[in-house]
Design an enzyme around this catalytic site. Structure first.
Site, PDB file in Angstrom:
ATOM      1  N   GLY A  78      32.677  30.317  32.581  1.00  0.00           N
ATOM      2  CA  GLY A  78      31.533  29.481  32.246  1.00  0.00           C
ATOM      3  C   GLY A  78      30.414  30.372  31.772  1.00  0.00           C
ATOM      4  O   GLY A  78      30.056  31.317  32.445  1.00  0.00           O
ATOM      5  N   HIS A  79      29.927  30.111  30.570  1.00  0.00           N
ATOM      6  CA  HIS A  79      28.841  30.930  30.033  1.00  0.00           C
ATOM      7  C   HIS A  79      27.623  30.057  29.891  1.00  0.00           C
ATOM      8  O   HIS A  79      27.664  29.059  29.193  1.00  0.00           O
ATOM      9  CB  HIS A  79      29.193  31.464  28.641  1.00  0.00           C
ATOM     10  CG  HIS A  79      30.381  32.351  28.647  1.00  0.00           C
ATOM     11  ND1 HIS A  79      30.399  33.548  29.305  1.00  0.00           N
ATOM     12  CD2 HIS A  79      31.587  32.215  28.082  1.00  0.00           C
ATOM     13  CE1 HIS A  79      31.572  34.116  29.134  1.00  0.00           C
ATOM     14  NE2 HIS A  79      32.313  33.323  28.399  1.00  0.00           N
ATOM     15  N   ASP A  99      30.810  36.545  36.291  1.00  0.00           N
ATOM     16  CA  ASP A  99      29.431  36.052  36.403  1.00  0.00           C
ATOM     17  C   ASP A  99      28.406  37.166  36.292  1.00  0.00           C
ATOM     18  O   ASP A  99      27.327  37.097  36.883  1.00  0.00           O
ATOM     19  CB  ASP A  99      29.223  35.292  37.733  1.00  0.00           C
ATOM     20  CG  ASP A  99      30.295  34.248  37.958  1.00  0.00           C
ATOM     21  OD1 ASP A  99      30.617  33.543  36.990  1.00  0.00           O
ATOM     22  OD2 ASP A  99      30.827  34.158  39.078  1.00  0.00           O
ATOM     23  N   LYS A 107      27.709  37.985  31.085  1.00  0.00           N
ATOM     24  CA  LYS A 107      28.320  38.397  29.806  1.00  0.00           C
ATOM     25  C   LYS A 107      27.901  37.477  28.666  1.00  0.00           C
ATOM     26  O   LYS A 107      27.729  37.928  27.540  1.00  0.00           O
ATOM     27  CB  LYS A 107      29.859  38.378  29.904  1.00  0.00           C
ATOM     28  CG  LYS A 107      30.435  39.389  30.853  1.00  0.00           C
ATOM     29  CD  LYS A 107      31.938  39.272  30.911  1.00  0.00           C
ATOM     30  CE  LYS A 107      32.435  37.970  31.492  1.00  0.00           C
ATOM     31  NZ  LYS A 107      32.084  37.737  32.907  1.00  0.00           N
ATOM     32  N   GLN A 136      35.692  36.347  32.958  1.00  0.00           N
ATOM     33  CA  GLN A 136      35.844  36.840  34.332  1.00  0.00           C
ATOM     34  C   GLN A 136      35.378  38.310  34.442  1.00  0.00           C
ATOM     35  O   GLN A 136      34.632  38.768  33.601  1.00  0.00           O
ATOM     36  CB  GLN A 136      37.290  36.678  34.830  1.00  0.00           C
ATOM     37  CG  GLN A 136      37.698  35.228  35.092  1.00  0.00           C
ATOM     38  CD  GLN A 136      38.137  34.500  33.850  1.00  0.00           C
ATOM     39  OE1 GLN A 136      38.865  35.033  33.026  1.00  0.00           O
ATOM     40  NE2 GLN A 136      37.711  33.275  33.683  1.00  0.00           N
TER      41      GLN A 136
HETATM   42  P1  IMP Z   1      41.382  30.844  38.626  1.00  0.00           P
HETATM   43  O1  IMP Z   1      41.053  31.744  37.508  1.00  0.00           O
HETATM   44  O2  IMP Z   1      40.762  29.478  38.505  1.00  0.00           O
HETATM   45  O3  IMP Z   1      42.852  30.793  38.913  1.00  0.00           O
HETATM   46  O4  IMP Z   1      40.713  31.460  39.959  1.00  0.00           O
HETATM   47  C1  IMP Z   1      41.152  32.680  40.517  1.00  0.00           C
HETATM   48  C2  IMP Z   1      39.975  33.468  41.050  1.00  0.00           C
HETATM   49  O5  IMP Z   1      39.158  33.889  39.962  1.00  0.00           O
HETATM   50  C3  IMP Z   1      39.042  32.679  41.981  1.00  0.00           C
HETATM   51  O6  IMP Z   1      38.503  33.571  42.944  1.00  0.00           O
HETATM   52  C4  IMP Z   1      37.948  32.213  41.048  1.00  0.00           C
HETATM   53  O7  IMP Z   1      36.741  31.956  41.732  1.00  0.00           O
HETATM   54  C5  IMP Z   1      37.828  33.429  40.156  1.00  0.00           C
HETATM   55  N1  IMP Z   1      37.269  33.132  38.836  1.00  0.00           N
HETATM   56  C6  IMP Z   1      37.900  32.593  37.772  1.00  0.00           C
HETATM   57  N2  IMP Z   1      37.066  32.494  36.723  1.00  0.00           N
HETATM   58  C7  IMP Z   1      35.894  33.009  37.115  1.00  0.00           C
HETATM   59  C8  IMP Z   1      34.646  33.240  36.441  1.00  0.00           C
HETATM   60  O8  IMP Z   1      34.449  32.951  35.264  1.00  0.00           O
HETATM   61  N3  IMP Z   1      33.671  33.802  37.200  1.00  0.00           N
HETATM   62  C9  IMP Z   1      33.860  34.176  38.493  1.00  0.00           C
HETATM   63  N4  IMP Z   1      35.005  33.996  39.148  1.00  0.00           N
HETATM   64  C10 IMP Z   1      36.021  33.417  38.460  1.00  0.00           C
END
Ligand code: IMP
Length: 431
Positions: A40-41, A13, A16, A221
């Site tokens: 999510g962008h 977040d 990017k 991420q």
């Molecule tokens: P997962 O990727 O859904 O398995 O989540 C694992 C961890 O990564 C959690 O803490 C999510 O909140 C975090 N996470 C996954 N994708 C994002 C992102 O795009 N932005 C921020 N945190 C993310």
């Protein structure tokens, strides 16, 4: 050959999407190399706001080709929805989107398994998009590559075995599972819409590099969520760092020339796990409100805190950052003073970077340097000199500490709220 990878240096977040959108102007190809619909962008172009989870941010530029690499896990229903959104917006997708046949499919069973895991006594705070279970199945050699969407019998075979495996856990957790036949049918129906886009991403990127096209690799991420080097176990399940752009696309590491590290002017994280500079007070709430810090994918409020230089120093090394993009500096406007963590105290010792042992990291107590705050920043400045001296000092201190130039400074969500080029701040620091 020319190529740039854009990666997040914190916990995701960092903004990017906007940086990729700007850099995509000069790119022929934009490639996503890891993760899935957990990302999510949010892009703001003119009056329009777009949120994409799977398609690279370059999709809103009609000339740019957008590729989804082998390192990704793809939820077919989410991707079909995004392609339909493109069509509604009048964006052509034919010939512009290429999906790697080796990327893996996220099924309803993966989402159910994610839900079961999060309901257990060891939750991670995932996005519940089935990401972890899809990567587990891939590593366990029981996953479904995208190219298999044209083979119902293969899908049914795999899904039947997977259903048997998770059924007892689902029953215990009260999580419903679709019958394998119904899930196969759903995937094959969606697959019919996606198969026309499946093509050789590896070769397409390789040829583009050989013919001097510019390739932009879009990270998802942030570094601290990397499966190998993040705050394990509170991480995502993919390679987030710049090296992942090579492995997740199918290139050697030398294929990446420039690495733009994106950092927010403060820190946020969603989900559970250590966060040394977290602010659980009014200042944290104020940053959350001013920065609109609510997840683009899940809507969850993000945890907010001060900038953490130990994290950025580590992230610089892990990614081989060559340039810095600093975002959301405007959000800090109006604070009397601003802190930056310059080190941690761990077990009585002062360290400059997070240790490799995540358990030690979790006990880190941040050591702060304070900076004078600044009032509202100009919305559309044409040079950095239009910024208050305190803001320039803050910016320069970060760039000096990391030994990397800030080349993009973002002061708001719109494309025009951006300064580019080597951005010089002001050399005096501290309050
Ligand atoms: P997962 O990727 O859904 O398995 O989540 C694992 C961890 O990564 C959690 O803490 C999510 O909140 C975090 N996470 C996954 N994708 C994002 C992102 O795009 N932005 C921020 N945190 C993310």
């Amino acid at each position: 050959m020319s190529s740039t990878a854009v990666v997040g240096l914190q916990w995701g977040d960092e903004g990017k999407g906007k940086i990729v959108d700007i850099l995509a102007e000069e790119a022929d190809l934009v490639v996503r190399f890891g993760g899935g619909a957990n990302a999510g962008h949010t892009l703001v172009v003119g009056e329009q706001k777009y949120v994409f989870h799977l398609l690279p941010s370059g999709i809103v530029r009609p000339e740019t080709r957008c590729l989804l690499g082998a390192g990704m896990v793809i939820d077919p229903s989410a991707l079909v929805e995004e392609i339909e959104t493109c069509h509604r917006l009048g964006l052509n997708t034919t010939g512009r989107i290429v999906i790697s046949p080796a990327a893996h499919v996220v099924t309803e069973y993966h989402k159910a398994a994610d839900q079961i895991g999060e309901g257990s006594d060891r939750p991670i705070g995932t996005t519940l998009r089935g990401i972890g279970p899809a990567y587990e199945d891939r590593a366990g050699r029981r996953g479904i590559p995208m190219s298999w969407l044209r083979y119902p019998e293969r899908i049914l075979d795999i899904l039947s075995a997977n259903a048997r495996r998770i059924e007892p856990f689902a029953r215990q957790a009260g999580v419903p599972l679709p019958p394998p036949e119904a899930e196969t049918h759903r995937l094959v129906r969606l697959g019919a819409m996606l198969i026309p886009y499946v093509g050789d991403v590896r070769q397409t990127v390789s040829q583009a590099l050989d013919s001097d096209k510019h390739v932009l690799f879009e990270g998802a991420q942030g570094t601290m969520l990397d499966i190998l080097h993040g705050t394990y176990p509170y991480v995502t399940s993919s390679q987030v760092i710049a090296a992942g752009a090579a492995t997740g696309t199918g290139l050697g590491p030398s294929a990446i020339q420039t690495v733009v590290g994106v950092a927010k002017a403060y820190t946020t994280r969603v989900g559970l796990g250590p966060f040394p500079t977290e602010l659980t007070d009014e200042t944290g709430d104020r940053i959350r409100d001013a920065g609109g810090e609510f997840g683009a994918t899940t809507g969850r409020p993000r945890r907010c805190g001060w900038l953490d230089l130990p994290i950025l120093r580590l992230a610089k090394k892990l990614n081989g950052v060559t340039e810095l993009a600093l975002t959301k500096l405007d959000v800090l406007a109006g604070l009397d003073r601003i802190a930056v963590a310059t080190g941690y105290r761990i077990d009585g010792r002062v360290v400059a970077v997070p240790p490799e042992d995540p358990d030690q990291w979790a006990q880190a107590e941040p050591l702060y340097e304070w900076f004078e705050g600044f009032e509202a920043l100009p919305k559309h400045p044409s040079t950095v000199d239009e910024l208050p001296a305190q803001a320039r000092r803050y910016l320069q201190a970060i760039s000096d500490d990391l030994g990397v130039d800030v080349t993009i400074l973002s002061l708001g969500p719109g494309r025009s709220q951006t300064l580019r080029g080597k951005i010089q701040g002001s050399p005096d620091r501290g309050v």
